[in-house]
Scaffold this motif. Structure first.
Motif, PDB file in Angstrom:
ATOM      1  N   ILE A  56      37.889  71.855 -42.945  1.00  0.00           N
ATOM      2  CA  ILE A  56      37.861  72.884 -41.902  1.00  0.00           C
ATOM      3  C   ILE A  56      36.734  73.831 -42.274  1.00  0.00           C
ATOM      4  N   ARG A  57      35.782  73.996 -41.360  1.00  0.00           N
ATOM      5  CA  ARG A  57      34.679  74.922 -41.638  1.00  0.00           C
ATOM      6  C   ARG A  57      34.550  75.886 -40.470  1.00  0.00           C
ATOM      7  N   ALA A 102      43.345  84.203 -50.158  1.00  0.00           N
ATOM      8  CA  ALA A 102      44.041  83.847 -51.403  1.00  0.00           C
ATOM      9  C   ALA A 102      45.010  82.696 -51.172  1.00  0.00           C
ATOM     10  N   SER A 103      45.747  82.730 -50.071  1.00  0.00           N
ATOM     11  CA  SER A 103      46.717  81.683 -49.780  1.00  0.00           C
ATOM     12  C   SER A 103      46.023  80.356 -49.479  1.00  0.00           C
ATOM     13  N   ILE A 104      44.933  80.414 -48.714  1.00  0.00           N
ATOM     14  CA  ILE A 104      44.205  79.187 -48.381  1.00  0.00           C
ATOM     15  C   ILE A 104      43.610  78.562 -49.638  1.00  0.00           C
ATOM     16  N   ALA A 105      42.975  79.386 -50.463  1.00  0.00           N
ATOM     17  CA  ALA A 105      42.337  78.874 -51.680  1.00  0.00           C
ATOM     18  C   ALA A 105      43.340  78.330 -52.685  1.00  0.00           C
ATOM     19  N   ALA A 106      44.591  78.786 -52.617  1.00  0.00           N
ATOM     20  CA  ALA A 106      45.611  78.316 -53.559  1.00  0.00           C
ATOM     21  C   ALA A 106      46.002  76.876 -53.310  1.00  0.00           C
ATOM     22  N   VAL A 107      45.767  76.348 -52.087  1.00  0.00           N
ATOM     23  CA  VAL A 107      46.209  74.989 -51.749  1.00  0.00           C
ATOM     24  C   VAL A 107      45.042  74.123 -51.266  1.00  0.00           C
ATOM     25  N   SER A 108      43.823  74.470 -51.680  1.00  0.00           N
ATOM     26  CA  SER A 108      42.659  73.699 -51.244  1.00  0.00           C
ATOM     27  C   SER A 108      41.488  73.995 -52.166  1.00  0.00           C
ATOM     28  N   ARG A 109      40.370  73.359 -51.865  1.00  0.00           N
ATOM     29  CA  ARG A 109      39.108  73.759 -52.471  1.00  0.00           C
ATOM     30  C   ARG A 109      38.342  74.515 -51.396  1.00  0.00           C
ATOM     31  N   THR A 110      38.148  75.810 -51.615  1.00  0.00           N
ATOM     32  CA  THR A 110      37.538  76.681 -50.620  1.00  0.00           C
ATOM     33  C   THR A 110      36.181  77.163 -51.107  1.00  0.00           C
ATOM     34  N   THR A 111      35.173  76.979 -50.278  1.00  0.00           N
ATOM     35  CA  THR A 111      33.824  77.446 -50.580  1.00  0.00           C
ATOM     36  C   THR A 111      33.414  78.437 -49.511  1.00  0.00           C
ATOM     37  N   ILE A 112      32.869  79.580 -49.938  1.00  0.00           N
ATOM     38  CA  ILE A 112      32.441  80.611 -49.008  1.00  0.00           C
ATOM     39  C   ILE A 112      30.988  80.953 -49.268  1.00  0.00           C
ATOM     40  N   VAL A 113      30.229  81.081 -48.193  1.00  0.00           N
ATOM     41  CA  VAL A 113      28.838  81.531 -48.258  1.00  0.00           C
ATOM     42  C   VAL A 113      28.723  82.702 -47.292  1.00  0.00           C
ATOM     43  N   SER A 114      28.247  83.850 -47.786  1.00  0.00           N
ATOM     44  CA  SER A 114      28.221  85.038 -46.939  1.00  0.00           C
ATOM     45  C   SER A 114      27.049  85.934 -47.305  1.00  0.00           C
ATOM     46  N   ALA A 125      30.670  81.384 -53.327  1.00  0.00           N
ATOM     47  CA  ALA A 125      31.744  81.291 -54.311  1.00  0.00           C
ATOM     48  C   ALA A 125      32.609  80.095 -53.971  1.00  0.00           C
ATOM     49  N   GLN A 126      33.232  79.525 -54.999  1.00  0.00           N
ATOM     50  CA  GLN A 126      34.156  78.409 -54.781  1.00  0.00           C
ATOM     51  C   GLN A 126      35.432  78.659 -55.567  1.00  0.00           C
ATOM     52  N   VAL A 127      36.555  78.447 -54.902  1.00  0.00           N
ATOM     53  CA  VAL A 127      37.871  78.601 -55.534  1.00  0.00           C
ATOM     54  C   VAL A 127      38.653  77.318 -55.269  1.00  0.00           C
ATOM     55  N   GLU A 128      39.219  76.736 -56.312  1.00  0.00           N
ATOM     56  CA  GLU A 128      39.979  75.492 -56.170  1.00  0.00           C
ATOM     57  C   GLU A 128      41.356  75.670 -56.782  1.00  0.00           C
ATOM     58  N   GLY A 129      42.391  75.472 -55.951  1.00  0.00           N
ATOM     59  CA  GLY A 129      43.755  75.625 -56.441  1.00  0.00           C
ATOM     60  C   GLY A 129      44.040  77.015 -56.945  1.00  0.00           C
ATOM     61  N   GLY A 130      43.356  78.025 -56.418  1.00  0.00           N
ATOM     62  CA  GLY A 130      43.572  79.409 -56.823  1.00  0.00           C
ATOM     63  C   GLY A 130      42.708  79.871 -57.962  1.00  0.00           C
ATOM     64  N   GLU A 131      41.902  78.995 -58.548  1.00  0.00           N
ATOM     65  CA  GLU A 131      41.044  79.361 -59.688  1.00  0.00           C
ATOM     66  C   GLU A 131      39.591  79.433 -59.240  1.00  0.00           C
ATOM     67  N   VAL A 132      38.928  80.538 -59.576  1.00  0.00           N
ATOM     68  CA  VAL A 132      37.532  80.738 -59.205  1.00  0.00           C
ATOM     69  C   VAL A 132      36.647  79.842 -60.057  1.00  0.00           C
ATOM     70  N   VAL A 145      30.356  81.747 -43.770  1.00  0.00           N
ATOM     71  CA  VAL A 145      30.780  80.367 -43.561  1.00  0.00           C
ATOM     72  C   VAL A 145      31.848  80.051 -44.599  1.00  0.00           C
ATOM     73  N   VAL A 146      33.029  79.655 -44.158  1.00  0.00           N
ATOM     74  CA  VAL A 146      34.114  79.280 -45.071  1.00  0.00           C
ATOM     75  C   VAL A 146      34.447  77.816 -44.836  1.00  0.00           C
ATOM     76  N   ALA A 147      34.374  77.009 -45.900  1.00  0.00           N
ATOM     77  CA  ALA A 147      34.700  75.582 -45.818  1.00  0.00           C
ATOM     78  C   ALA A 147      35.943  75.319 -46.657  1.00  0.00           C
ATOM     79  N   VAL A 148      36.973  74.774 -46.026  1.00  0.00           N
ATOM     80  CA  VAL A 148      38.243  74.470 -46.696  1.00  0.00           C
ATOM     81  C   VAL A 148      38.376  72.953 -46.767  1.00  0.00           C
TER      82      VAL A 148
END
Length: 610
Positions: A56-57, A102-114, A125-132, A145-148
């Protein structure tokens, strides 16, 4: 009780909290779109792969996030939208809790570009499973841009309970189109599986968005709703505006009554009922209008902090809001609804068995195409087919022929066993019910339900024999559908082909109808396809019938004899003769009874002969 009490690890607590906010892929889209709108975006683009499970982007051209705040944005309860408890009483933004990222990043690999407006460079920044994993500088335009990716990869139980990809895509489509209606000044674009499914112009006119969502034909039947003055001076100011349908345009469920409060899409049974009540006596029972209504009131008059997903709200004066919605819709319908045409279908529900009864002094009219099916002088194994499928219908054989289901003389058995006693037609009541006599008493037969049962068993027999009867149209009809409806038709093409439909994609959201089931041969192909879309939109309910069977029932319901149609003696006797050979003659395919039986003993009792 065993074990020691201990504080859960941050990652575990985050995943538990995520379960309240992130229910499905559409929940992710909702939170990210709301963040984009709160950032003042003028363009929002949503890209989805595999129903949102893979990717999801969401990209926007909003205010962006400063580089030194990017990692903080993923911390729980980190927000720029409120500071104190008192701020909860005057919330002007869609988000406010600081839980979404925080909730989305806890259950996915989330990358944000801003990149924040005014900054010379952006950050990622990239957060995977809640860890930066990292935060670093990056080139980027103003906006976010947020990519989940790989949603629920670390919570397999939640992944297992997701619905099919088509269902998840439908939820995302509904959500994006809802926000496009609530924010017509924002240009939305939705791309699913590499194809654009929806876009809005961002013109600021909600009518433009409604045309994209529901289609031009439906919008022509929509009425503008304007705010009404409060009924009492002591009530808070409440504005209700938007669009609602004429009584001609109605649906079999409430799913297309869409409500917004201060720009937030909500679910409220009471306000939905207020819309339905505004149509009291104007549409038949069991039918519901379409409506897109914006409700605007002061922020301190509504509590949005009552549900984890903010889908429900609580009003300080719920009766006032109910009254405002009902009055505004009722006024629009009463003032603007056109007068139904003479002899037309004012409620659009002929397929449901309703039709005005002809007046006694009405002059005879020419037979319309397809009406010849009512003659019922058909083979009992082949009921209800239309005339242009039986070219000899105008020249009946001078010698009576024995139908295959008739009991033959001498040795032999009928082709299909009789499931009812032999019935003799007496007459018709109210152009709706056939009165018949049998050896066990009196029978009242619902002509619509009975014919529906006959057609249904014929259709299912043809399906079992892999011989669906299709009627090719003289000219291929081109039908343009709303994006969500077009997506459903495309996914169901194999099922529709098995029922006798021949439909091909002909451009974006446009289809060419080359054939329809023969039972509907006298119907306009475009109308038939739009009717089928209503069943596709309702989907499959748990424990319910399959989509294929639901569509078969719809076809038979539409083709069956309607209540209010006067039948000749031969037509009534022909219908009963076919019903006598059905496997389940006592109910229609939807479970309604086809007949009522009054025994001879009961008649004698009622007349005091016992």
């Amino acid at each position: 009780m065993s074990g020691m009490i201990q504080v859960l690890a941050d990652t575990v607590a985050a995943q538990i909290a995520a379960g309240e906010v992130v229910e499905r892929p559409a929940s992710v889209v909702k939170e990210l779109v709301e963040n984009a709108l709160d950032a003042g975006a003028g363009v929002v683009t949503v890209l989805v792969e595999e129903g949102g499970k893979k990717l999801i982007r969401v990209s926007d051209d909003g205010a962006g996030i400063a580089q030194d705040e990017l990692a903080l944005a993923f911390a729980r309860h980190a927000t720029s939208k409120l500071r104190t408890v008192a701020d909860l009483d005057r919330i002007h933004t869609l988000g406010f809790r600081g839980e979404a990222l925080a909730s989305i990043a806890a259950v996915s690999r989330t990358t944000i570009v801003s990149r924040a407006r005014g900054d010379s460079a952006g950050a990622t920044a990239q957060v995977e499973g809640g860890e930066v994993r990292y935060v670093r500088q990056a080139g980027a335009p103003v906006g976010t841009v947020v990519a989940v990716e790989n949603l629920f990869f670390n919570t397999p139980a939640r992944l297992k309970f997701l619905k099919s990809e088509s269902t998840e895509r439908r939820h995302i489509m509904q959500l994006v189109s809802n926000y496009a209606m609530a924010y017509p000044n924002v240009r939305f674009r939705l791309i699913m599986e590499g194809r654009e499914q929806f876009h809005s112009t961002g013109s600021g006119d909600v009518a433009d968005v409604l045309v994209e969502v529901f289609g031009l034909e439906a919008f022509k039947e929509m009425l503008e709703v304007s705010p009404q003055p409060p009924s009492r001076p002591d009530l808070p100011p409440i504005e209700v505006y938007g669009f609602t349908s004429t009584p001609n345009l109605n649906r079999s469920n409430r799913s297309q009554i869409i409500l917004f409060v201060n720009g937030r899409t909500i679910s409220d049974q009471s306000l939905t009922y207020a819309v339905v009540q505004a149509y009291h006596t104007l549409i038949p029972s069991g039918r519901y209008p379409m409506a897109v209504l914006m409700i605007a009131l002061e922020p301190d008059e509504v509590d949005v902090n009552v549900h984890p997903t903010k889908a429900e709200v609580r009003f300080r004066a719920p009766e006032a809001v109910f009254s405002a919605v009902q009055r505004a819709v009722r006024r629009a319908v009463v003032d603007q609804a056109p007068v139904p045409p003479m002899g037309g279908d004012p409620y659009g529900s002929v397929e449901d068995g309703w039709r005005p009864a002809p007046s006694a002094d009405q002059p005879p009219r020419a037979m319309v195409p397809g009406e010849e099916q009512l003659r019922m002088e058909l083979n009992a194994l082949d009921p209800g087919r239309y005339a242009h499928q039986r070219p000899d219908y105008m020249t009946p054989s001078p010698q009576p022929q024995t139908a295959p289901t008739e009991i033959p003389e001498g040795i032999g058995r009928p082709a299909r066993p009789r499931t009812l006693p032999i019935l003799r037609v007496i007459g018709q009541v109210g152009a709706m019910y056939i009165v018949a006599e049998g050896p066990a008493g009196l029978y009242l037969i619902d002509q619509h339900a009975a014919h529906e049962r006959i057609l249904y068993e014929q259709f299912m027999a043809e399906q079992a024999a892999m011989e669906p009867v299709a009627q090719r149209t003289l000219d291929a009809a081109t039908v343009e559908l709303p994006p969500a409806a077009a997506h459903l038709v495309e996914e169901a093409q194999n099922v529709l082909a098995g029922l006798g439909f021949e439909i091909e994609l002909f451009g974006a959201n446009t289809f060419r109808v080359r054939a329809i089931p023969a039972l509907l041969a006298d119907r306009e192909p475009g109308d038939v396809l739009r009717m089928i879309v209503q069943d596709l939109e309702s989907g499959n309910e748990p424990g319910g019938v399959t989509l294929e069977e639901k569509l078969v029932r719809r076809v038979c319901k539409t083709a069956a004899v309607k209540a209010g149609q006067t039948l000749s003696y031969d037509e009534m006797q022909g219908l009963i003769r076919q019903l006598e050979r059905c496997e389940s003659p006592r109910t229609c395919p939807h479970g309604r009874p086809t007949m009522l039986h009054i025994s001879g003993d009961e008649l004698a009792k009622q007349f005091g002969r016992t």
